[in-house]
Enzyme design. Structure first.
Site, PDB file in Angstrom:
ATOM      1  N   ILE A  29       0.891  -1.355  -0.123  1.00 47.01           N
ATOM      2  CA  ILE A  29      -0.106   0.010  -0.177  1.00 47.01           C
ATOM      3  C   ILE A  29       0.876   1.081  -0.001  1.00 47.01           C
ATOM      4  O   ILE A  29       0.315   2.552  -0.260  1.00 47.01           O
ATOM      5  CB  ILE A  29      -0.937  -0.133   1.183  1.00 47.01           C
ATOM      6  CG1 ILE A  29      -0.301   0.231   2.381  1.00 47.01           C
ATOM      7  CG2 ILE A  29      -1.821  -1.196   1.127  1.00 47.01           C
ATOM      8  CD1 ILE A  29      -1.119   0.197   3.586  1.00 47.01           C
ATOM      9  N   SER A  30       2.249   1.140   0.286  1.00 48.31           N
ATOM     10  CA  SER A  30       2.992   2.246   0.504  1.00 48.31           C
ATOM     11  C   SER A  30       3.440   2.801  -1.030  1.00 48.31           C
ATOM     12  O   SER A  30       4.036   2.134  -1.908  1.00 48.31           O
ATOM     13  CB  SER A  30       4.247   1.786   1.071  1.00 48.31           C
ATOM     14  OG  SER A  30       5.288   2.905   0.775  1.00 48.31           O
ATOM     15  N   GLY A  31       3.168   4.348  -1.385  1.00 45.16           N
ATOM     16  CA  GLY A  31       3.549   4.904  -2.407  1.00 45.16           C
ATOM     17  C   GLY A  31       4.921   4.735  -2.872  1.00 45.16           C
ATOM     18  O   GLY A  31       5.576   4.270  -3.823  1.00 45.16           O
ATOM     19  N   ARG A  34       6.269   1.247  -3.848  1.00 47.23           N
ATOM     20  CA  ARG A  34       5.604   0.946  -4.845  1.00 47.23           C
ATOM     21  C   ARG A  34       6.561   1.827  -6.227  1.00 47.23           C
ATOM     22  O   ARG A  34       6.933   1.255  -7.423  1.00 47.23           O
ATOM     23  CB  ARG A  34       4.229   1.151  -5.294  1.00 47.23           C
ATOM     24  CG  ARG A  34       3.436   0.070  -4.628  1.00 47.23           C
ATOM     25  CD  ARG A  34       2.088   0.462  -4.777  1.00 47.23           C
ATOM     26  NE  ARG A  34       1.339   1.143  -3.930  1.00 47.23           N
ATOM     27  CZ  ARG A  34       0.989   2.273  -4.457  1.00 47.23           C
ATOM     28  NH1 ARG A  34       1.054   3.039  -5.489  1.00 47.23           N
ATOM     29  NH2 ARG A  34       0.282   3.240  -3.333  1.00 47.23           N
TER      30      ARG A  34
END
Length: 242
Positions: A29-31, A34
Protein backbone atom coordinates in the site's frame (compact mmCIF):
# COMPACT_ATOMS: atom_id res chain seq x y z
CA UNK A 1 25.22 -16.32 -20.38
CA UNK A 2 25.82 -13.20 -18.23
CA UNK A 3 23.91 -12.89 -14.92
CA UNK A 4 20.80 -10.72 -14.92
CA UNK A 5 21.14 -7.23 -13.51
CA UNK A 6 20.16 -6.74 -9.90
CA UNK A 7 21.86 -9.93 -8.75
CA UNK A 8 24.73 -9.67 -6.32
CA UNK A 9 27.66 -11.89 -5.46
CA UNK A 10 26.83 -14.22 -2.60
CA UNK A 11 29.64 -16.82 -2.48
CA UNK A 12 31.82 -18.99 -4.72
CA UNK A 13 31.54 -22.75 -4.84
CA UNK A 14 33.90 -24.93 -6.90
CA UNK A 15 34.66 -21.99 -9.17
CA UNK A 16 30.99 -21.22 -9.88
CA UNK A 17 29.68 -17.81 -8.88
CA UNK A 18 26.38 -18.10 -7.02
CA UNK A 19 24.27 -14.99 -6.87
CA UNK A 20 21.11 -14.03 -5.03
CA UNK A 21 18.58 -11.28 -5.74
CA UNK A 22 18.37 -8.05 -3.81
CA UNK A 23 15.95 -8.05 -0.88
CA UNK A 24 13.42 -5.22 -0.75
CA UNK A 25 11.41 -4.94 2.46
CA UNK A 26 8.09 -3.36 1.59
CA UNK A 27 4.35 -3.04 2.02
CA UNK A 28 2.20 -2.90 -1.14
CA UNK A 29 0.00 0.00 0.00
CA UNK A 30 3.02 2.29 0.34
CA UNK A 31 3.50 4.69 -2.57
CA UNK A 32 7.26 5.02 -1.95
CA UNK A 33 7.61 1.21 -1.91
CA UNK A 34 5.73 0.93 -5.18
CA UNK A 35 7.84 3.68 -6.69
CA UNK A 36 11.01 1.70 -5.95
CA UNK A 37 9.41 -1.47 -7.30
CA UNK A 38 8.29 0.25 -10.52
CA UNK A 39 11.77 1.68 -11.01
CA UNK A 40 13.33 -1.75 -10.52
CA UNK A 41 10.98 -3.18 -13.14
CA UNK A 42 11.92 -0.37 -15.51
CA UNK A 43 15.63 -1.00 -14.92
CA UNK A 44 15.31 -4.77 -15.28
CA UNK A 45 16.48 -5.35 -11.71
CA UNK A 46 15.23 -8.46 -9.92
CA UNK A 47 13.98 -7.89 -6.38
CA UNK A 48 13.21 -10.45 -3.73
CA UNK A 49 10.18 -8.80 -2.12
CA UNK A 50 9.89 -9.26 1.63
CA UNK A 51 6.59 -8.15 3.12
CA UNK A 52 6.92 -6.32 6.44
CA UNK A 53 4.15 -6.82 8.98
CA UNK A 54 3.82 -3.24 10.20
CA UNK A 55 0.75 -3.76 12.44
CA UNK A 56 2.66 -6.42 14.39
CA UNK A 57 5.75 -4.17 14.65
CA UNK A 58 8.03 -6.36 12.57
CA UNK A 59 9.88 -3.19 11.61
CA UNK A 60 10.84 -2.70 15.27
CA UNK A 61 12.60 -6.04 15.63
CA UNK A 62 16.37 -5.85 16.26
CA UNK A 63 17.22 -7.50 12.95
CA UNK A 64 15.25 -4.86 11.05
CA UNK A 65 16.62 -1.96 13.10
CA UNK A 66 20.14 -3.14 12.30
CA UNK A 67 19.32 -2.52 8.64
CA UNK A 68 17.31 0.64 9.14
CA UNK A 69 17.25 2.48 12.49
CA UNK A 70 14.43 4.66 11.13
CA UNK A 71 12.34 1.45 10.83
CA UNK A 72 10.75 2.58 7.56
CA UNK A 73 9.86 0.91 4.29
CA UNK A 74 11.10 0.44 1.68
CA UNK A 75 14.46 -0.87 2.86
CA UNK A 76 16.95 -2.47 0.49
CA UNK A 77 19.45 -5.19 1.40
CA UNK A 78 22.03 -5.57 -1.36
CA UNK A 79 24.14 -8.39 0.06
CA UNK A 80 24.66 -6.59 3.35
CA UNK A 81 24.56 -3.04 2.00
CA UNK A 82 21.44 -1.51 3.53
CA UNK A 83 19.67 1.50 2.05
CA UNK A 84 16.40 3.23 2.83
CA UNK A 85 14.49 6.23 1.46
CA UNK A 86 12.81 5.18 -1.77
CA UNK A 87 14.31 7.78 -4.12
CA UNK A 88 17.82 6.96 -2.86
CA UNK A 89 17.05 3.29 -3.54
CA UNK A 90 15.84 4.18 -7.05
CA UNK A 91 18.98 6.09 -7.99
CA UNK A 92 21.24 3.47 -6.40
CA UNK A 93 19.64 0.73 -8.47
CA UNK A 94 20.03 2.87 -11.59
CA UNK A 95 23.66 3.72 -10.84
CA UNK A 96 24.72 0.21 -9.96
CA UNK A 97 22.58 -2.00 -12.16
CA UNK A 98 21.07 0.18 -14.86
CA UNK A 99 22.00 -0.77 -18.42
CA UNK A 100 20.07 1.90 -20.32
CA UNK A 101 21.54 5.41 -20.19
CA UNK A 102 18.20 7.09 -20.85
CA UNK A 103 16.53 5.80 -17.68
CA UNK A 104 18.96 7.70 -15.44
CA UNK A 105 21.17 9.67 -17.80
CA UNK A 106 24.87 10.19 -17.20
CA UNK A 107 24.73 13.59 -18.89
CA UNK A 108 24.82 16.09 -15.98
CA UNK A 109 22.04 18.32 -17.30
CA UNK A 110 19.68 15.46 -18.12
CA UNK A 111 20.43 13.73 -14.83
CA UNK A 112 19.81 16.97 -12.95
CA UNK A 113 16.34 17.13 -14.48
CA UNK A 114 15.58 13.58 -13.33
CA UNK A 115 16.91 14.35 -9.84
CA UNK A 116 14.84 17.52 -9.66
CA UNK A 117 11.68 15.58 -10.45
CA UNK A 118 12.56 12.97 -7.82
CA UNK A 119 13.15 15.67 -5.20
CA UNK A 120 9.96 17.44 -6.23
CA UNK A 121 8.08 14.18 -5.73
CA UNK A 122 9.62 13.60 -2.30
CA UNK A 123 9.72 17.12 -0.91
CA UNK A 124 6.70 18.79 -2.50
CA UNK A 125 4.09 16.55 -4.15
CA UNK A 126 4.01 13.51 -1.86
CA UNK A 127 4.98 15.59 1.19
CA UNK A 128 2.01 17.92 0.70
CA UNK A 129 -0.28 14.94 0.21
CA UNK A 130 0.93 13.46 3.49
CA UNK A 131 0.55 16.79 5.29
CA UNK A 132 -3.07 17.00 4.20
CA UNK A 133 -4.26 13.40 4.17
CA UNK A 134 -2.44 11.43 6.85
CA UNK A 135 -3.66 13.40 9.90
CA UNK A 136 -7.24 12.86 8.70
CA UNK A 137 -6.72 9.24 7.68
CA UNK A 138 -4.84 8.05 10.77
CA UNK A 139 -6.03 10.39 13.53
CA UNK A 140 -9.35 11.77 12.35
CA UNK A 141 -8.11 15.37 12.33
CA UNK A 142 -10.27 17.87 10.44
CA UNK A 143 -9.31 18.30 6.81
CA UNK A 144 -7.21 21.42 6.44
CA UNK A 145 -8.33 23.38 3.37
CA UNK A 146 -5.09 25.39 3.36
CA UNK A 147 -3.07 22.18 3.11
CA UNK A 148 -5.33 20.92 0.34
CA UNK A 149 -4.69 24.17 -1.54
CA UNK A 150 -0.95 23.58 -1.19
CA UNK A 151 -1.33 20.08 -2.63
CA UNK A 152 -3.36 21.42 -5.54
CA UNK A 153 -0.67 24.04 -6.07
CA UNK A 154 1.90 21.22 -6.30
CA UNK A 155 -0.17 19.57 -9.03
CA UNK A 156 -0.24 22.93 -10.80
CA UNK A 157 3.56 23.08 -10.61
CA UNK A 158 3.82 19.58 -12.02
CA UNK A 159 1.42 20.45 -14.82
CA UNK A 160 3.70 23.34 -15.83
CA UNK A 161 6.79 21.11 -15.67
CA UNK A 162 5.14 18.73 -18.13
CA UNK A 163 4.35 21.43 -20.70
CA UNK A 164 5.58 20.10 -24.05
CA UNK A 165 7.08 17.01 -22.41
CA UNK A 166 5.95 13.41 -22.84
CA UNK A 167 7.44 12.18 -19.57
CA UNK A 168 8.44 13.82 -16.31
CA UNK A 169 11.98 14.76 -17.37
CA UNK A 170 11.70 14.91 -21.15
CA UNK A 171 10.53 12.83 -24.07
CA UNK A 172 11.86 9.50 -22.78
CA UNK A 173 10.77 7.60 -19.70
CA UNK A 174 13.09 7.77 -16.68
CA UNK A 175 13.15 6.49 -13.12
CA UNK A 176 11.50 9.78 -12.06
CA UNK A 177 8.33 8.64 -13.79
CA UNK A 178 8.22 5.52 -11.62
CA UNK A 179 8.38 7.52 -8.39
CA UNK A 180 5.90 10.15 -9.51
CA UNK A 181 3.43 7.62 -10.94
CA UNK A 182 3.36 5.80 -7.61
CA UNK A 183 2.65 9.05 -5.78
CA UNK A 184 0.01 10.32 -8.18
CA UNK A 185 -1.79 6.96 -8.25
CA UNK A 186 -1.94 6.97 -4.43
CA UNK A 187 -3.36 10.50 -4.35
CA UNK A 188 -5.83 9.73 -7.12
CA UNK A 189 -6.98 6.49 -5.46
CA UNK A 190 -8.35 8.27 -2.38
CA UNK A 191 -9.95 11.01 -4.48
CA UNK A 192 -8.09 13.91 -2.89
CA UNK A 193 -7.14 15.47 -6.23
CA UNK A 194 -8.74 14.78 -9.59
CA UNK A 195 -5.91 14.32 -12.08
CA UNK A 196 -8.09 15.18 -15.06
CA UNK A 197 -8.19 18.80 -13.84
CA UNK A 198 -4.55 19.04 -14.93
CA UNK A 199 -4.31 18.26 -18.66
CA UNK A 200 -0.55 17.75 -18.84
CA UNK A 201 -0.51 15.58 -15.72
CA UNK A 202 -3.43 13.55 -17.08
CA UNK A 203 -1.66 12.99 -20.41
CA UNK A 204 1.61 12.07 -18.67
CA UNK A 205 -0.22 9.70 -16.32
CA UNK A 206 -1.76 7.82 -19.26
CA UNK A 207 1.68 7.51 -20.83
CA UNK A 208 3.11 6.09 -17.61
CA UNK A 209 0.35 3.50 -17.30
CA UNK A 210 1.05 2.37 -20.86
CA UNK A 211 4.87 2.43 -20.60
CA UNK A 212 5.99 1.40 -17.11
CA UNK A 213 6.49 -2.40 -17.05
CA UNK A 214 3.96 -4.49 -15.14
CA UNK A 215 2.21 -1.30 -14.03
CA UNK A 216 -1.07 -2.83 -12.90
CA UNK A 217 0.42 -5.62 -10.80
CA UNK A 218 3.29 -3.59 -9.38
CA UNK A 219 1.50 -0.32 -8.69
CA UNK A 220 -2.20 -0.07 -9.48
CA UNK A 221 -3.28 -2.92 -7.21
CA UNK A 222 -1.33 -1.41 -4.32
CA UNK A 223 -2.86 2.03 -4.85
CA UNK A 224 -6.34 0.52 -4.72
CA UNK A 225 -5.35 -1.41 -1.59
CA UNK A 226 -4.23 1.87 -0.03
CA UNK A 227 -7.71 3.30 -0.69
CA UNK A 228 -9.33 0.26 0.92
CA UNK A 229 -7.07 0.62 3.96
CA UNK A 230 -7.86 4.34 4.23
CA UNK A 231 -11.59 3.69 3.93
CA UNK A 232 -11.35 1.03 6.64
CA UNK A 233 -9.70 3.41 9.10
CA UNK A 234 -12.05 6.29 8.33
CA UNK A 235 -15.23 4.18 8.48
CA UNK A 236 -14.10 2.51 11.68
CA UNK A 237 -13.97 5.92 13.37
CA UNK A 238 -17.33 6.96 11.93
CA UNK A 239 -19.10 3.87 13.18
CA UNK A 240 -17.36 4.05 16.56
CA UNK A 241 -19.03 7.40 17.18
CA UNK A 242 -17.95 10.06 19.69
Amino acid sequence: MPPRSGLVLSFRLTGITVRRPLDLYYVPISGPCRGAMLAAKLLGVDLNLKLVDLPNKEQMKPEFLRMNPQHTVPTLDDNGFYLYESRAIITYLANRYGKCDTLYPKDPVKRAMVDQRLYFDMGTLFQRFGDYWFPYMFAGAPRDTAKLAKLEEAFGFFDLMLEGSIYAAGDTVTVADAALAASVSTIEAVGVVHVNRYPNVSRWYRNCKATLPDYQETNEKGALAFKQFADLLINKRKFAGP
